[in-house]
Design a protein around this motif. Structure first.
Motif, PDB file in Angstrom:
ATOM      1  N   GLU A  26       0.752  -1.263  -0.102  1.00  0.00           N
ATOM      2  CA  GLU A  26      -0.009  -0.037  -0.058  1.00  0.00           C
ATOM      3  C   GLU A  26       0.691   1.307   0.148  1.00  0.00           C
ATOM      4  N   LEU A  27       2.185   1.282   0.027  1.00  0.00           N
ATOM      5  CA  LEU A  27       3.107   2.338   0.041  1.00  0.00           C
ATOM      6  C   LEU A  27       3.336   3.162  -1.302  1.00  0.00           C
ATOM      7  N   THR A  28       3.349   4.246  -1.231  1.00  0.00           N
ATOM      8  CA  THR A  28       3.445   5.077  -2.619  1.00  0.00           C
ATOM      9  C   THR A  28       4.771   5.666  -2.446  1.00  0.00           C
ATOM     10  N   ALA A  29       5.245   5.946  -1.284  1.00  0.00           N
ATOM     11  CA  ALA A  29       6.641   6.517  -1.255  1.00  0.00           C
ATOM     12  C   ALA A  29       7.390   5.955  -0.111  1.00  0.00           C
ATOM     13  N   LEU A  30       8.815   6.207  -0.074  1.00  0.00           N
ATOM     14  CA  LEU A  30       9.665   6.005   1.245  1.00  0.00           C
ATOM     15  C   LEU A  30      10.191   7.265   1.666  1.00  0.00           C
ATOM     16  N   GLN A  31      10.166   7.653   2.987  1.00  0.00           N
ATOM     17  CA  GLN A  31      10.739   9.062   3.332  1.00  0.00           C
ATOM     18  C   GLN A  31      11.892   8.729   4.339  1.00  0.00           C
ATOM     19  N   ILE A  32      13.030   9.337   4.269  1.00  0.00           N
ATOM     20  CA  ILE A  32      14.146   9.192   5.037  1.00  0.00           C
ATOM     21  C   ILE A  32      14.314  10.385   5.816  1.00  0.00           C
ATOM     22  N   ASP A  33      14.166  10.294   7.263  1.00  0.00           N
ATOM     23  CA  ASP A  33      14.250  11.318   8.158  1.00  0.00           C
ATOM     24  C   ASP A  33      15.517  11.392   8.944  1.00  0.00           C
ATOM     25  N   PHE A  34      16.743  12.126   8.417  1.00  0.00           N
ATOM     26  CA  PHE A  34      18.179  12.126   8.961  1.00  0.00           C
ATOM     27  C   PHE A  34      18.518  13.284   8.804  1.00  0.00           C
ATOM     28  N   ASP A  35      19.115  13.968   9.995  1.00  0.00           N
ATOM     29  CA  ASP A  35      19.664  15.083  10.231  1.00  0.00           C
ATOM     30  C   ASP A  35      21.267  14.942   9.849  1.00  0.00           C
ATOM     31  N   ALA A  36      21.281  15.056   8.717  1.00  0.00           N
ATOM     32  CA  ALA A  36      23.075  14.451   8.411  1.00  0.00           C
ATOM     33  C   ALA A  36      23.879  15.854   8.633  1.00  0.00           C
ATOM     34  N   ARG A  37      24.945  15.578   9.216  1.00  0.00           N
ATOM     35  CA  ARG A  37      25.964  16.670   9.452  1.00  0.00           C
ATOM     36  C   ARG A  37      26.647  16.992   8.276  1.00  0.00           C
ATOM     37  N   ALA A  38      27.461  18.059   8.362  1.00  0.00           N
ATOM     38  CA  ALA A  38      28.127  18.370   6.717  1.00  0.00           C
ATOM     39  C   ALA A  38      29.188  17.363   6.530  1.00  0.00           C
ATOM     40  N   SER A  39      29.763  16.806   7.640  1.00  0.00           N
ATOM     41  CA  SER A  39      30.831  15.733   7.183  1.00  0.00           C
ATOM     42  C   SER A  39      30.197  14.361   6.722  1.00  0.00           C
ATOM     43  N   GLU A  40      28.843  14.308   6.755  1.00  0.00           N
ATOM     44  CA  GLU A  40      28.150  13.235   6.365  1.00  0.00           C
ATOM     45  C   GLU A  40      27.415  13.122   4.870  1.00  0.00           C
ATOM     46  N   TYR A  41      27.472  14.463   4.490  1.00  0.00           N
ATOM     47  CA  TYR A  41      26.758  14.695   3.122  1.00  0.00           C
ATOM     48  C   TYR A  41      27.125  13.743   1.975  1.00  0.00           C
ATOM     49  N   ASP A  42      28.189  13.611   1.754  1.00  0.00           N
ATOM     50  CA  ASP A  42      28.707  12.603   0.582  1.00  0.00           C
ATOM     51  C   ASP A  42      28.391  11.532   0.997  1.00  0.00           C
ATOM     52  N   ALA A  43      28.241  10.780   2.004  1.00  0.00           N
ATOM     53  CA  ALA A  43      27.947   9.553   2.562  1.00  0.00           C
ATOM     54  C   ALA A  43      26.339   9.322   2.396  1.00  0.00           C
ATOM     55  N   TYR A  44      25.731  10.287   2.712  1.00  0.00           N
ATOM     56  CA  TYR A  44      24.469  10.355   2.579  1.00  0.00           C
ATOM     57  C   TYR A  44      23.928  10.333   1.318  1.00  0.00           C
ATOM     58  N   VAL A  45      24.635  10.980   0.426  1.00  0.00           N
ATOM     59  CA  VAL A  45      24.137  10.988  -1.175  1.00  0.00           C
ATOM     60  C   VAL A  45      24.422   9.582  -1.616  1.00  0.00           C
ATOM     61  N   ALA A  46      25.603   8.906  -1.142  1.00  0.00           N
ATOM     62  CA  ALA A  46      25.866   7.684  -1.716  1.00  0.00           C
ATOM     63  C   ALA A  46      24.760   6.705  -1.276  1.00  0.00           C
ATOM     64  N   LEU A  47      24.507   6.884  -0.208  1.00  0.00           N
ATOM     65  CA  LEU A  47      23.477   5.700   0.528  1.00  0.00           C
ATOM     66  C   LEU A  47      22.142   6.077  -0.273  1.00  0.00           C
ATOM     67  N   LEU A  48      21.670   7.209  -0.730  1.00  0.00           N
ATOM     68  CA  LEU A  48      20.511   7.604  -1.422  1.00  0.00           C
ATOM     69  C   LEU A  48      20.743   6.964  -2.913  1.00  0.00           C
ATOM     70  N   GLN A  49      21.616   7.214  -3.301  1.00  0.00           N
ATOM     71  CA  GLN A  49      22.033   6.730  -4.534  1.00  0.00           C
ATOM     72  C   GLN A  49      21.668   5.046  -4.607  1.00  0.00           C
ATOM     73  N   ALA A  50      22.374   4.288  -3.678  1.00  0.00           N
ATOM     74  CA  ALA A  50      22.196   3.064  -3.582  1.00  0.00           C
ATOM     75  C   ALA A  50      20.858   2.629  -3.518  1.00  0.00           C
ATOM     76  N   LEU A  51      20.290   3.512  -2.524  1.00  0.00           N
ATOM     77  CA  LEU A  51      18.900   3.158  -2.327  1.00  0.00           C
ATOM     78  C   LEU A  51      17.741   3.076  -3.472  1.00  0.00           C
ATOM     79  N   ARG A  52      18.089   4.262  -4.254  1.00  0.00           N
ATOM     80  CA  ARG A  52      17.186   4.513  -5.262  1.00  0.00           C
ATOM     81  C   ARG A  52      17.181   3.449  -6.366  1.00  0.00           C
ATOM     82  N   GLN A  53      18.414   2.661  -6.386  1.00  0.00           N
ATOM     83  CA  GLN A  53      18.562   1.484  -7.344  1.00  0.00           C
ATOM     84  C   GLN A  53      17.752   0.310  -6.862  1.00  0.00           C
ATOM     85  N   LYS A  54      17.434   0.289  -5.510  1.00  0.00           N
ATOM     86  CA  LYS A  54      16.951  -0.589  -4.974  1.00  0.00           C
ATOM     87  C   LYS A  54      15.611  -0.772  -4.992  1.00  0.00           C
ATOM     88  N   LEU A  55      14.828   0.313  -4.958  1.00  0.00           N
ATOM     89  CA  LEU A  55      13.538   0.742  -4.837  1.00  0.00           C
ATOM     90  C   LEU A  55      12.901   0.483  -6.379  1.00  0.00           C
TER      91      LEU A  55
END
Length: 258
Positions: free
Chosen positions: A131-160
């Protein structure tokens, strides 16, 4: 010799002036239709929520419910699934929200690629509800985590699946030109204009002039820190620190009618 042409009833210059006046009158007589009110999404956090009253409101509403909380430690990811009941009318569009939190000493930036992919696998699994139409990630990424967060989202996008929208919540400070968000492969960024600390007045004033790039279309407000909905919002997320009631819902949508 041809006879002289009859004199025009209206001189060309005068005729152009009349046409311009007529155009102005026509534009004034056809008022511009008011903008459509934004779509409403209610956040349903970790507590019992009975939203079956939405069936009586006559307004289409989506629900973004807390699906799980993932605690990121230095050595593992601990999953805390939702434990509280959620009741919604049949056919309500549902969006799963996953909260990610880092323990002291842990950082997404320290995760090697294999751990990021394993985390993406877990997030994709949490989105496997029919029944889901969307997945939402709630994460307060710190500046040092921006690149890793983008990499995580890229990997996740490919799996959805392609039909599954990917959304993230965001801090107001992320919505600036040249932000790292421009590299995030997401369908939606929802800046949360509440719990912003001492800089809240500054950011609210900026958003009052319209949603700054790259945060276009969506915004999140809280009932206990209410403010006018910024112009240009097409999807409004509303957080209630207390359980939702018909009265609270009425208050949330009172000013959305054009």
């Amino acid at each position: 010799m041809l006879p002289p042409s009859p004199s025009p009833l209206v001189a060309p210059r005068t005729r152009r002036g009349l046409l311009a006046t007529l155009a102005v009158l026509l534009s004034c007589s056809t008022p511009t239709p008011p903008p459509e009110p934004p779509r409403v999404v209610l956040w349903a956090w970790e507590r019992p929520e009975d939203l079956r009253f939405l069936a009586r409101t006559g307004r289409p509403v989506s629900v973004a419910f807390l699906r799980a909380t993932l605690a990121l430690t230095e050595t593992e990811v601990r999953e805390h699934p939702r434990r509280q009941p959620l009741h919604v009318p049949p056919g309500t569009p549902l969006r799963a929200t996953v909260r990610m939190e880092t323990h002291p000493g842990a950082s997404l930036a320290k995760y090697p690629p294999e751990r990021l992919h394993a985390l993406a696998d877990r997030l994709a699994t949490l989105a496997r509800l029919p029944e889901l139409t969307a997945l939402q990630i709630d994460f307060d990424a710190r500046a040092s985590e921006y690149d890793a967060y983008v990499a995580l989202l890229q990997a996740l996008r490919q799996k959805l699946p392609p039909s599954m929208a990917l959304s993230i919540t965001g801090l107001a400070s992320w919505c600036t030109p040249g932000s790292w968000l421009t590299h995030a492969p997401v369908d939606e960024v929802v800046p949360q204009l509440f719990r912003m600390g001492p800089e809240a007045p500054t950011w609210r004033a900026r958003f009052a002039r319209g949603l700054p790039a790259p945060c276009r279309g969506s915004v999140g407000l809280a009932l206990d820190e209410w403010q006018a909905v910024p112009p240009g919002v097409s999807t409004l997320y509303v957080f209630n620190p207390r359980p939702w009631t018909p009265e609270a819902f009425t208050r949330a949508v009172a000013e959305l009618h054009p």
